[in-house]
Structure formats: C-alpha cells, structure tokens
Scaffold this motif. Structure first.
Motif, PDB file in Angstrom:
ATOM      1  N   THR A 172      12.503   7.358 -12.572  1.00  0.00           N
ATOM      2  CA  THR A 172      11.466   8.199 -13.165  1.00  0.00           C
ATOM      3  C   THR A 172      11.003   7.539 -14.465  1.00  0.00           C
ATOM      4  N   LYS A 204       0.840  -1.201   0.000  1.00  0.00           N
ATOM      5  CA  LYS A 204       0.000   0.000   0.000  1.00  0.00           C
ATOM      6  C   LYS A 204       0.874   1.249   0.000  1.00  0.00           C
ATOM      7  N   ASN A 205       0.321   2.350  -0.470  1.00  0.00           N
ATOM      8  CA  ASN A 205       0.984   3.656  -0.453  1.00  0.00           C
ATOM      9  C   ASN A 205       2.379   3.613  -1.071  1.00  0.00           C
ATOM     10  N   ILE A 206       2.475   3.089  -2.254  1.00  0.00           N
ATOM     11  CA  ILE A 206       3.759   2.983  -2.942  1.00  0.00           C
ATOM     12  C   ILE A 206       4.065   4.315  -3.621  1.00  0.00           C
ATOM     13  N   LYS A 207       5.234   4.842  -3.323  1.00  0.00           N
ATOM     14  CA  LYS A 207       5.685   6.085  -3.941  1.00  0.00           C
ATOM     15  C   LYS A 207       6.549   5.736  -5.149  1.00  0.00           C
ATOM     16  N   CYS A 208       6.097   6.161  -6.323  1.00  0.00           N
ATOM     17  CA  CYS A 208       6.814   5.831  -7.551  1.00  0.00           C
ATOM     18  C   CYS A 208       6.330   6.740  -8.671  1.00  0.00           C
ATOM     19  N   LYS A 209       7.236   7.118  -9.567  1.00  0.00           N
ATOM     20  CA  LYS A 209       6.873   7.996 -10.678  1.00  0.00           C
ATOM     21  C   LYS A 209       6.414   7.230 -11.923  1.00  0.00           C
ATOM     22  N   LYS A 221      12.007   4.930  -5.452  1.00  0.00           N
ATOM     23  CA  LYS A 221      12.075   6.366  -5.165  1.00  0.00           C
ATOM     24  C   LYS A 221      13.069   7.078  -6.080  1.00  0.00           C
ATOM     25  N   LYS A 235       1.292   2.950 -12.292  1.00  0.00           N
ATOM     26  CA  LYS A 235       1.084   1.812 -11.391  1.00  0.00           C
ATOM     27  C   LYS A 235      -0.133   1.008 -11.864  1.00  0.00           C
TER      28      LYS A 235
END
Length: 162
Positions: free
Chosen positions: A154, A56-61, A151, A64
């Motif tokens: 990009t 959950k709450n995956i930070k990625c540019k 993280k 998804k």
C-alpha cells in the motif's frame, strides 16, 4: 505494512517470502554512486512505473506512472537533476527507463536519497529479473512474484533493508 529484506536474497512481506537479487557487492550503510551496493535503511515505496505497451490492467495501490520512450533517471552526480526522473537529453547522463531487456517493464521507486545528495546513489528501485543476477544496487524479483507483491503493498508500506 513492513517489508523486510532478509538473508540477502529473500524479500518478506507478512507471511509471503519472495526470492530476490540485490546489489552485486551486497548491502551497505553508506552507499555511493556506482558501488554496486544496495543501501541499508528504511524506505517508503513511492511510485510504480510500467510499460503500457507490455503491461496492462495492473492492480496496485501506489501511484502509477507510464514509462515513455524519452524517460530516464539521472545518475550523473554532477548534474542538478541527479537522482531525478528526466526527459532523456544527450547532455545529461541517465539510466534509460524504456528498455528492451524487460527489467524495467515494471519497477517501484523507493525514497532512497530523496534530497539528491551527489554521489550518494541514484535510481534505486525494486524491478524485474529473469535469472536473479546481481543488480547495480536495486532489488529484483521475478515477474510472477512482483505481481503478487504489488497486490500486498500500500502507500503506507515501507521497506527495511538490513
């Protein structure tokens, strides 16, 4: 951003180096389906696939995509769906994406064999590993490193495998 696979077990991005595993038979320029090799070349990173029931709450540019229980990746070189995301069907041979072993809880699709040329290789991903066992042709990172890696990358990042 340039990502390099060096020394067959190190993935390097900027000043970060991550231990990784690759195909059991090493790196090969002319990869073929089932040869257990990681394909040599330069590849863009495409989509991040993830299991929403586990991550959950995956930070990625990257874009998804949620993995569902009916999702697969066609690895049948005789199918018109070869090297494509599909809904699992008994008639089509595929790699199941919704797995119990956690390897595909998170994975990044790379643009290897985007023209879906039969027998050239399919389902080449950057995915998770627990014990750095050789893969069938993918690159695998432990989960902690994978989360750091996400993280750093990009949509303009590319992967150099040599």
């Amino acid at each position: 951003m340039n990502i390099k696979l060096i020394k067959k077990n190190i993935l390097k991005i900027d000043e970060f180096q991550f231990k990784c595993s690759i195909g059991a038979m090493g790196i090969k320029k002319n990869k073929t389906e089932g040869d257990l090799c990681t394909p040599k070349g330069k590849y863009k990173l495409k989509n991040l696939f993830y299991r929403p029931d586990r991550k959950k709450n995956i930070k990625c540019k990257l874009n998804k995509i949620k993995i569902k229980s009916n999702m697969g990746w066609c690895d049948d070189p005789y199918s018109k769906y070869y090297n494509q995301l599909i809904n699992i069907n008994e008639k089509i041979k595929c790699e199941k994406l919704y797995r119990t072993d956690h390897l595909y809880d998170l994975f990044i699709q790379i643009n290897y064999n985007e023209k879906n040329i039969p027998f050239k290789g399919s389902a080449i991903f950057i995915h998770l590993t627990k014990k750095y066992k050789p893969t069938k042709g993918c690159i695998a990172l432990n989960e902690k490193d994978f989360m750091i890696f996400l993280k750093l990358i990009t949509k303009k990042s590319y992967l150099n495998i040599y």
